[in-house]
Write an enzyme that holds these catalytic residues in place. Structure first.
Site, short mmCIF file in Angstrom:
data_model
loop_
_atom_site.label_atom_id
_atom_site.label_comp_id
_atom_site.label_asym_id
_atom_site.label_seq_id
_atom_site.Cartn_x
_atom_site.Cartn_y
_atom_site.Cartn_z
N TRP A 89 85.44 -9.29 113.90
CA TRP A 89 84.93 -10.03 112.60
C TRP A 89 83.75 -8.98 112.44
O TRP A 89 82.80 -9.61 111.40
CB TRP A 89 84.40 -11.27 112.99
N ARG A 216 97.91 -17.54 103.21
CA ARG A 216 97.99 -17.25 101.77
C ARG A 216 98.03 -15.69 101.64
O ARG A 216 98.57 -15.28 100.52
CB ARG A 216 96.67 -17.78 100.99
N ASP A 219 97.98 -9.29 106.19
CA ASP A 219 97.97 -7.85 106.47
C ASP A 219 99.08 -7.92 107.70
O ASP A 219 98.55 -8.19 108.92
CB ASP A 219 96.42 -7.17 106.99
#
Length: 314
Positions: A89, A216, A219
């Site tokens: 992250w 939605r 990758d």
């Protein structure tokens, strides 16, 4: 070869090949560009400790497991992840810091400052109300005694679903939702794996817990392998906490894409064939789903082919 005898991972490879050969080539938010298809589905059997861990490349499942436990805490700062060596992250707050300060700091130095400096982490390590915040503390508002509209204690969707699975297994409302429209603008990245729905099939000791994850945006090369393991782990924890047998993981994608700068990874992976049958064991059942520790998970019989790396599009 019959569908039942075919290795489950071929679904993933077939999807990757289809996108690469037939996807609509388009520009995207990141500026990298993708090949994309819309409306996809994969199905994985989770019974007998099966787990959808790819064998045609190494998936760093330990990072995915730590991330899932982080979601369940409701935490939104990357500091706890970095202290465990999980760096997945860092790109988003690093980009924000560079843009805000003009400092060309390296990722290693930025992450070290997050870990070492609590004040710096508060200022630059927070991602906004992403994933876990919505899962366990969805904000609500009500009129207070003074007549003013004020924030009230948030909703713990995960705890509610555990309770509803125990008390009303036939419900069609076993849903954990991350897409809070009112707070999307405050998130470093709006949730991609946004909706988890659970379904109980059968009765008694043989009752099975199925999970459907709707994503939605996906990758496929870098994100989906993590998402599949994370969803399987969450489903297994939910099953254990509700005395249900693991059933099926159904994954559904909206905009399902491969980035154009992932050519080498995609072509290398499509040359490989899946083999082996990794298993996921939960070694302990704590009092609540929020009390699991990383040490409670064991992955066995996982012997993947070599790692394939590519840049993350931010």
């Amino acid at each position: 070869m019959s569908d039942s005898a075919r290795h489950q991972e071929w679904q993933y490879l077939d999807l990757m090949r289809h996108i690469w050969e037939h996807g609509d080539e388009r520009m995207d938010r990141t500026g990298v560009g993708t090949r994309s298809v819309f409306g996809t589905m994969l199905r994985f059997d989770l019974s007998d400790d099966r787990v959808p861990l790819l064998t045609t490349k190494r998936v760093y499942w330990k990072a995915a497991a730590r991330e899932m436990l982080w979601f369940l805490t409701g935490e939104t700062n990357i500091r706890p992840l970095l202290r465990q060596g999980v760096r997945i992250w860092s790109d988003w707050p690093l980009k924000k810091y560079r843009q805000a300060t003009g400092e060309d700091i390296s990722q290693d130095d930025f992450e070290a400052r997050i870990v070492e400096d609590a004040a710096f982490a508060r200022n630059w390590g927070d991602l906004g109300p992403v994933y876990g915040k919505q899962w366990v503390n969805w904000p609500t508002y009500e009129y207070g005694p003074d007549g003013k509209y004020q924030k009230s204690p948030g909703i713990n969707q995960v705890a509610q679903v555990v309770e509803s699975l125990r008390t009303n297994p036939g419900s069609r409302r076993h849903i954990i939702e991350g897409w809070n429209v009112a707070e999307l603008d405050r998130m470093a990245l709006p949730p991609c794996h946004k909706t988890y729905q659970f379904h109980v099939a059968g009765e008694g000791a043989d009752a099975r817990l199925n999970c459907l994850l709707y994503q939605r945006s996906c990758d496929v090369a870098l994100g989906l392998p993590f998402n599949l393991f994370g969803a399987a782990l969450l489903s297994r924890m939910m099953a254990a906490q509700t005395d249900l047998q693991p059933g099926e993981l159904v994954w559904s994608g909206g905009d399902t894409h491969l980035y154009l700068n992932h050519t080498e990874l995609v072509e290398a992976q499509l040359e490989r064939e899946p083999a082996g049958a990794p298993r996921l064991e939960l070694t302990r059942r704590p009092d609540t789903i929020f009390d699991y520790r990383f040490e409670d998970f064991q992955v066995l019989d996982y012997d993947p082919q070599g790692a394939l790396k590519a840049a993350v599009a931010v």
